[in-house]
Scaffold this motif. Structure first.
Motif, PDB file in Angstrom:
ATOM      1  N   TRP A  89       0.572  13.471 -19.711  1.00 57.29           N
ATOM      2  CA  TRP A  89      -0.061  14.628 -20.331  1.00 57.29           C
ATOM      3  C   TRP A  89      -0.005  14.532 -21.853  1.00 57.29           C
ATOM      4  O   TRP A  89      -0.927  14.938 -22.547  1.00 57.29           O
ATOM      5  CB  TRP A  89       0.599  15.915 -19.837  1.00 57.29           C
ATOM      6  N   THR A  90       1.136  13.975 -22.359  1.00 59.67           N
ATOM      7  CA  THR A  90       1.222  13.784 -23.801  1.00 59.67           C
ATOM      8  C   THR A  90       0.141  12.837 -24.290  1.00 59.67           C
ATOM      9  O   THR A  90      -0.447  13.057 -25.348  1.00 59.67           O
ATOM     10  CB  THR A  90       2.601  13.229 -24.186  1.00 59.67           C
ATOM     11  N   TRP A  96       0.838  -1.202   0.000  1.00 59.25           N
ATOM     12  CA  TRP A  96       0.000   0.000   0.000  1.00 59.25           C
ATOM     13  C   TRP A  96       0.869   1.246   0.000  1.00 59.25           C
ATOM     14  O   TRP A  96       1.742   1.395   0.848  1.00 59.25           O
ATOM     15  CB  TRP A  96      -0.894  -0.021   1.249  1.00 59.25           C
ATOM     16  N   ILE A  97       0.635   2.151  -0.991  1.00 58.23           N
ATOM     17  CA  ILE A  97       1.412   3.387  -0.985  1.00 58.23           C
ATOM     18  C   ILE A  97       0.530   4.623  -1.156  1.00 58.23           C
ATOM     19  O   ILE A  97       0.994   5.674  -1.583  1.00 58.23           O
ATOM     20  CB  ILE A  97       2.491   3.394  -2.093  1.00 58.23           C
ATOM     21  N   GLY A  98      -0.737   4.470  -0.869  1.00 57.14           N
ATOM     22  CA  GLY A  98      -1.618   5.629  -0.909  1.00 57.14           C
ATOM     23  C   GLY A  98      -1.667   6.284  -2.272  1.00 57.14           C
ATOM     24  O   GLY A  98      -1.774   5.606  -3.285  1.00 57.14           O
ATOM     25  N   LEU A  99      -1.562   7.605  -2.293  1.00 61.37           N
ATOM     26  CA  LEU A  99      -1.759   8.347  -3.529  1.00 61.37           C
ATOM     27  C   LEU A  99      -0.474   8.527  -4.345  1.00 61.37           C
ATOM     28  O   LEU A  99      -0.477   9.256  -5.330  1.00 61.37           O
ATOM     29  CB  LEU A  99      -2.340   9.737  -3.217  1.00 61.37           C
ATOM     30  N   SER A 100       0.599   7.871  -3.965  1.00 58.56           N
ATOM     31  CA  SER A 100       1.880   8.075  -4.662  1.00 58.56           C
ATOM     32  C   SER A 100       1.785   7.883  -6.161  1.00 58.56           C
ATOM     33  O   SER A 100       2.346   8.649  -6.937  1.00 58.56           O
ATOM     34  CB  SER A 100       2.939   7.113  -4.130  1.00 58.56           C
ATOM     35  N   ASN A 101       1.084   6.828  -6.590  1.00 59.95           N
ATOM     36  CA  ASN A 101       0.976   6.593  -8.025  1.00 59.95           C
ATOM     37  C   ASN A 101       0.318   7.762  -8.732  1.00 59.95           C
ATOM     38  O   ASN A 101       0.715   8.142  -9.829  1.00 59.95           O
ATOM     39  CB  ASN A 101       0.162   5.323  -8.298  1.00 59.95           C
ATOM     40  N   TYR A 102      -0.694   8.331  -8.101  1.00 53.80           N
ATOM     41  CA  TYR A 102      -1.375   9.446  -8.739  1.00 53.80           C
ATOM     42  C   TYR A 102      -0.481  10.669  -8.801  1.00 53.80           C
ATOM     43  O   TYR A 102      -0.448  11.387  -9.801  1.00 53.80           O
ATOM     44  CB  TYR A 102      -2.679   9.748  -7.991  1.00 53.80           C
ATOM     45  N   GLU A 103       0.275  10.913  -7.729  1.00 56.01           N
ATOM     46  CA  GLU A 103       1.222  12.040  -7.747  1.00 56.01           C
ATOM     47  C   GLU A 103       2.188  11.867  -8.904  1.00 56.01           C
ATOM     48  O   GLU A 103       2.452  12.780  -9.671  1.00 56.01           O
ATOM     49  CB  GLU A 103       2.016  12.060  -6.438  1.00 56.01           C
ATOM     50  N   LYS A 104       2.730  10.644  -8.973  1.00 53.11           N
ATOM     51  CA  LYS A 104       3.715  10.361 -10.027  1.00 53.11           C
ATOM     52  C   LYS A 104       3.094  10.572 -11.399  1.00 53.11           C
ATOM     53  O   LYS A 104       3.718  11.113 -12.308  1.00 53.11           O
ATOM     54  CB  LYS A 104       4.172   8.909  -9.855  1.00 53.11           C
ATOM     55  N   MET A 105       1.858  10.148 -11.539  1.00 50.18           N
ATOM     56  CA  MET A 105       1.198  10.234 -12.832  1.00 50.18           C
ATOM     57  C   MET A 105       1.029  11.680 -13.269  1.00 50.18           C
ATOM     58  O   MET A 105       1.288  12.029 -14.413  1.00 50.18           O
ATOM     59  CB  MET A 105      -0.156   9.544 -12.744  1.00 50.18           C
ATOM     60  N   PHE A 106       0.581  12.532 -12.334  1.00 45.69           N
ATOM     61  CA  PHE A 106       0.343  13.919 -12.726  1.00 45.69           C
ATOM     62  C   PHE A 106       1.640  14.657 -13.037  1.00 45.69           C
ATOM     63  O   PHE A 106       1.625  15.706 -13.652  1.00 45.69           O
ATOM     64  CB  PHE A 106      -0.455  14.646 -11.654  1.00 45.69           C
ATOM     65  N   GLN A 107       2.777  14.102 -12.594  1.00 44.17           N
ATOM     66  CA  GLN A 107       4.051  14.741 -12.906  1.00 44.17           C
ATOM     67  C   GLN A 107       4.709  14.088 -14.120  1.00 44.17           C
ATOM     68  O   GLN A 107       5.769  14.511 -14.546  1.00 44.17           O
ATOM     69  CB  GLN A 107       4.997  14.631 -11.713  1.00 44.17           C
ATOM     70  N   ALA A 164      -3.280   3.291 -11.894  1.00 41.80           N
ATOM     71  CA  ALA A 164      -3.663   4.701 -11.731  1.00 41.80           C
ATOM     72  C   ALA A 164      -4.085   5.269 -13.080  1.00 41.80           C
ATOM     73  O   ALA A 164      -5.099   5.957 -13.194  1.00 41.80           O
ATOM     74  CB  ALA A 164      -2.496   5.492 -11.132  1.00 41.80           C
ATOM     75  N   TRP A 165      -3.287   4.977 -14.095  1.00 44.05           N
ATOM     76  CA  TRP A 165      -3.663   5.405 -15.437  1.00 44.05           C
ATOM     77  C   TRP A 165      -5.021   4.798 -15.830  1.00 44.05           C
ATOM     78  O   TRP A 165      -5.846   5.457 -16.461  1.00 44.05           O
ATOM     79  CB  TRP A 165      -2.609   4.945 -16.463  1.00 44.05           C
ATOM     80  N   SER A 166      -5.218   3.533 -15.453  1.00 43.10           N
ATOM     81  CA  SER A 166      -6.488   2.869 -15.770  1.00 43.10           C
ATOM     82  C   SER A 166      -7.669   3.630 -15.205  1.00 43.10           C
ATOM     83  O   SER A 166      -8.717   3.713 -15.829  1.00 43.10           O
ATOM     84  CB  SER A 166      -6.526   1.457 -15.191  1.00 43.10           C
ATOM     85  N   MET A 167      -7.482   4.175 -14.004  1.00 45.66           N
ATOM     86  CA  MET A 167      -8.594   4.860 -13.366  1.00 45.66           C
ATOM     87  C   MET A 167      -8.972   6.120 -14.120  1.00 45.66           C
ATOM     88  O   MET A 167     -10.150   6.453 -14.246  1.00 45.66           O
ATOM     89  CB  MET A 167      -8.262   5.185 -11.904  1.00 45.66           C
ATOM     90  N   VAL A 168      -7.968   6.802 -14.662  1.00 45.06           N
ATOM     91  CA  VAL A 168      -8.272   7.990 -15.467  1.00 45.06           C
ATOM     92  C   VAL A 168      -9.068   7.569 -16.701  1.00 45.06           C
ATOM     93  O   VAL A 168     -10.075   8.177 -17.069  1.00 45.06           O
ATOM     94  CB  VAL A 168      -6.975   8.713 -15.889  1.00 45.06           C
TER      95      VAL A 168
END
Lengths: 291, 418, 279
Positions: free
Chosen positions: A67-68, A51-62, A266-270
């Protein structure tokens, strides 16, 4: 779809639905839910999940790649109105019983029929700098067009081929059928009024098949967001660079190439959110039509 | 009497068990090369089956790029799959250490045949002396081949490889002037392989420092090579058509058919000295390992992977001994010889060798291998590193959407990225 | 359709020209593939564009046997029709339930099915694989078939639902008065009447399953079991496969879909037609 009476059919309907529902729960509902959970973990795709909480989402937005991919998807979406308009136009032309329309309709369906995997490989050969299309282009202009190398051209080539070209055949059959349902009287009245092809097309034909057009547009959205993967995988592998990278491809690269299944989720969720929106629109359209 | 019957029955069961056909499943990402690796592999399998009657080899071709490791991962999830599988030693294999059997007890008799460099790459964590998880089948490396006839045609000395960057550039100019494509290319691999040779010369024995942080990519030597490659491409010395070839093999074929004067190729497996010699004429192929830059610390470094591909035994196999025997068979003795001679692979097994007499260019290569080897850098990093690296390279070299500064920054970031 | 009265002769020619351009654009890539497939590798390197100077069958031999494409074709021919049969059973019964039967959860369940029909396979792949291996069905045709039916049935169900909904309710009423139970109604009356639409979703389903990649790739792991689509996607080796062999493989892969298309063209058109008119 209203039903009369207050009686129900007992448990029979549920029995008829059971196979479908069981399959759906196991193969779609459950995986989607597990994906949501996985997006909060660090996971190789097998073995333990951490379990790493929101880390994947943070990484994704950066992540520039993320974004491409959104940008690329946006570009593909822009081709949807172009594809729809062109398909409508060609269908309307064929409707005028031009000679050989049945043959044309059949041949134009072939790219559709062969599927994304085969067409992807075929185009990967066809669009090369030293390929046959560029040979023709060189004969005319002297220089090749870098369909697969130039980042801007690559993403637009895919947009054009997938959204416009590969759905043309299907769209023609679909729209021709819808146009056939237009009342002859309306159509003939327009002709008597002296309207030419364009006027008829824009004022009578297209508005009369509004629902068909809407569904075709939704169909294209689904293809762009959720079905393009096989084509991109066989044609450009998301390249050059990240210029044809999409959300689907990102899930693939992260989850299956680099064994970062948590991050891929995380990408899947978007992607899930986009699909949910499209699905809702589709359902609304249907309800409006039935009303 | 009862005891005798029971005894006989027991013996019968034992022999019946060992007489029953056993199937060994082998997963391979090279078996799909129907005109290449598949040919010697079929021979090796046939020989093994002959030597072990009752055993059937089920050799399965798996796609490499990029599904192979995903399929292995799936097998790991299901805890079932092949008995033997092929891997790329280095980081990609380290990720699978926990599903591979320790080959130590099985290879005591053959371990000494392999070079230290290769054993290092197939041991846990890349440390010599740690448990060995694969037996290496080839050793890999990269370098630049050139067509001697074309050099002559352009007025260059065919026996002298360009000594340094200046000579290299001059050679390209002369070739272009003579109407010859200076450098044939294939997809992004030309860039990929060229950078590997450049890193070898830029860092020499300190290449591993790139992974543990003691060395950085943004150094004058590496920067010089990146700039140089970019110039080569921009000036049109590298065949731009080649970048949109869907497959690297087509680039190889083009060079082998005389499509260009130089080609950044490999030492083993495909696009190597044997294929080019066979097609262009054994006397016609020249080779040098890297472009030397003025003031560069190291010169003529041959970039090499101690082990290019290898076989391992999966931990869920029910036939560990048989599987290990197969792995040994394919990578030593007759098996190694067959594979090496058919594909032109260089074997890290010192007992199997390539025939240098028929191939002068092989002698040149072997010379460089002896004089100075530098480690190849991509295997030092995570799974998928090469893909990320290729995408960055595309942006700088192929599409021109990045500057060199941006590239070096991003490239450095990949080291710590995962 | 009556002969056109809208286009003058000049316009007719332009339109025909446009059609011809479109047709050529469709066929040129295919010509490229077919012509490459008959060239030897050496010839292709020097002559990538024009028809082969010397026609060789070697590439087909490689593709069909060494690369096992023939085997893959057989596999696809075995799995896909079986999956389609299963798929039809599921779609017809569910479609009838949603379209004509009355029960409390009808609308919510239907919306759920519709909602779930969109998600991309990649979103589901890892988990689907875990499920299949949990059931012990990895590397089995059944595993692949189940995953296909599950994935493609929602859309098929949706189409059958709209079709059944349009049918007059009197048919059902008459049968009930005659004392028929729901199963009889479905199998003896409704299903036969739905033949045209059944043919349509059968073809749509067939096409979708034949070309399916992500699930098949994960589930079918050995040569003996792989489908043709997986075989084509796999033809890369470590650095890619040469174009002539790849082309031969593509031609082999195209034979069945094209054959089916030629035979069942009418049904495809009919079905898409019906779908379009009903919206």
């Amino acid at each position: 779809m209203r039903h009369r009476g207050l009686e129900t059919d007992g448990i029979a309907p549920y029995l008829f639905l059971a196979p479908l529902l069981v399959l759906l729960v196991l193969f779609i509902l459950y995986p989607v839910t597990m994906n949501l959970l996985a997006s909060f973990t660090e996971w190789k795709g097998y073995g333990p999940q951490k379990w790493i909480g929101l880390s994947n989402y943070e990484k994704m937005f950066q992540d520039q790649a993320f974004w491409t991919s959104l940008l690329n998807t946006g570009i593909f979406v822009l081709y949807i109105p172009i594809g729809t308009a062109f398909t409508l136009f060609v269908a309307a032309l064929m409707r005028e019983s031009i000679a050989g329309w049945k043959t044309y309709r059949a041949i134009l369906y072939i790219p559709n029929l062969l599927g994304y995997v085969i067409m992807g490989v075929i185009f990967s050969i066809y669009l090369r700098d030293d390929g046959i299309l560029n040979a023709l282009i060189r004969w005319v202009t002297g220089a090749p067009v870098h369909f697969l190398i130039d980042p801007v051209l690559a993403v637009n080539s895919i947009g054009l081929i997938l959204v416009v070209w590969l759905h043309l055949g299907f769209g023609i059959i679909y729209f021709l059928a819808a146009m056939n349902g237009i009342e002859k009287s309306i159509y003939e009245a327009a002709i008597i009024d002296g309207a030419n092809f364009w006027k008829t097309f824009t004022n009578v034909t297209v508005p009369s098949i509004r629902f068909a057009v809407e569904f075709f547009v939704v169909f294209n959205f689904i293809e762009v967001f959720a079905r393009m993967f096989s084509f991109i995988y066989t044609l450009t592998q998301g390249g050059p660079g990240y210029s044809t990278f999409t959300l689907e491809y990102g899930i693939f690269a992260q989850g299956f190439q680099k064994f970062q299944a948590g991050y891929a989720s995380a990408w899947s969720m978007v992607l899930f959110v986009f699909c949910a929106v499209i699905s809702t629109v589709q359902i609304r359209l249907m309800q409006r039509r039935d009303a | 009497m009862k005891k005798v019957i029971l005894g006989l029955g027991f013996v019968f069961l034992c022999t019946a068990g060992s007489l029953a056909a056993q199937t060994l499943t082998v997963w391979d990402f090279k078996y799909g090369e129907v005109t290449g690796a598949q040919v010697p592999m079929k021979q090796i399998d046939a020989l093994f089956m002959k030597a072990n009657p009752g055993v059937k080899i089920n050799h399965v071709s798996q796609p490499l790029d990029p599904q192979y490791y995903q399929i292995i991962q799936s097998a790991a999830t299901a805890n079932s799959g092949p008995d033997v599988a092929m891997f790329h030693p280095g980081a990609r294999e380290y990720g699978f250490d926990d599903i591979l059997v320790d080959l130590g007890p099985h290879i005591k008799d053959v371990k000494g045949q392999f070079t230290d460099a290769s054993l290092e790459m197939v041991s846990i964590g890349g440390k010599l002396g740690a448990p060995v998880k694969l037996l290496p089948m080839t050793m890999q490396g990269f370098g630049i081949y050139y067509n001697k006839e074309y050099f002559k045609k352009a007025g260059l000395d065919p026996e002298k490889a360009p000594k340094n960057a200046k000579d290299f550039l001059a050679a390209c100019e002369k070739l272009k002037a003579a109407g010859i494509v200076p450098i044939t290319s294939g997809q992004t691999y030309t860039v990929n392989f060229f950078l590997r040779t450049a890193v070898a010369n830029a860092y020499g024995p300190t290449v591993p420092g790139l992974a543990d942080g003691t060395q950085k990519f943004d150094t004058p030597a590496f920067r010089q090579s990146v700039q140089f490659l970019k110039d080569l491409i921009d000036k049109g010395y590298v065949e731009k058509d080649g970048f949109s070839r869907p497959y690297f093999m087509d680039g190889i074929d083009k060079f082998a058919a005389g499509g260009g004067a130089m080609f950044v190729g490999l030492l083993s497996d495909v696009g190597n000295w044997k294929i080019f010699s066979d097609k262009l004429g054994a006397k016609n192929v020249g080779y040098f390992p890297a472009v030397n830059f003025p003031g560069g610390k190291y010169q003529d470094q041959q970039v090499a992977q101690g082990a290019g591909i290898g076989y391992g035994v999966m931990k869920w196999t029910k036939n560990e001994k048989l599987a290990a025997a197969y792995v040994k068979f394919a990578t030593t003795g007759e098996g190694a010889k067959i594979y090496a001679s058919a594909t032109g692979a260089l074997s890290p097994n010192t007992a199997a060798g390539g025939d240098a007499s028929a191939y002068p260019v092989l002698k040149v290569i072997q010379g460089y291998l002896k004089s100075g080897i530098a480690k190849d850098y991509p295997p030092l990093f995570y799974n998928g590193y090469e893909d990320d690296s290729n995408r960055l390279c595309d942006q700088l070299f192929v599409t021109g959407t990045m500057t060199i500064d941006q590239f070096l920054t991003e490239y450095q970031k990949l080291v710590t990225k995962k | 359709m009556k002969k056109s009265s809208v286009f003058g002769p000049g316009a007719q020619i332009t339109v025909q020209a446009l059609m011809v351009v479109l047709v050529l654009a469709s066929l040129l890539p295919l010509y490229n593939v077919v012509s490459s497939s008959f060239k030897s590798i050496d010839e292709f390197t020097v002559n990538p564009l024009w028809p082969p100077q010397k026609v060789v069958p070697d590439n087909y031999q490689y593709a069909a046997f060494s690369a096992s494409l023939l085997q893959f074709t057989v596999n696809s021919i075995v799995y896909v029709p079986a999956a389609v049969v299963f798929y039809l059973a599921v779609c017809i019964s569910a479609g009838y339930a949603f379209g004509k039967m009355r029960f409390a959860l009808r609308l919510p369940l239907f919306l759920l099915v519709l909602f779930l029909s969109i998600f991309p396979q990649l979103l589901l792949a890892t988990q689907v694989f875990k499920l299949i291996s949990g059931l012990g069905l990895t590397n089995t045709g059944l595993g692949a078939v189940l995953s296909w039916v599950a994935y493609f049935a929602p859309f098929g169900t949706y189409i059958m639902t709209t079709y059944f909904a349009e049918m007059p309710y009197e048919l059902v009423e008459a049968a009930r008065i005659d004392g028929a139970g729901p199963l009889r109604i479905l199998t003896k009356i409704m299903a036969p009447l739905a033949k045209p639409m059944t043919a349509t979703i059968a073809i749509i389903g067939f096409q979708a399953m034949w070309n399916e990649l992500p699930f098949s790739l994960l589930i079918l792991q050995t040569q003996e079991l792989r489908t043709l689509t997986v075989g084509i996607a796999m033809m890369r080796g470590e650095f890619g496969l040469r174009v002539p062999i790849l082309s031969a493989a593509l031609v082999i892969a195209m034979v069945v879909p094209l054959g089916i298309f030629l035979l069942f063209q009418r049904y495809i058109t009919l079905g898409v037609t019906a779908g379009a008119v009903k919206g």
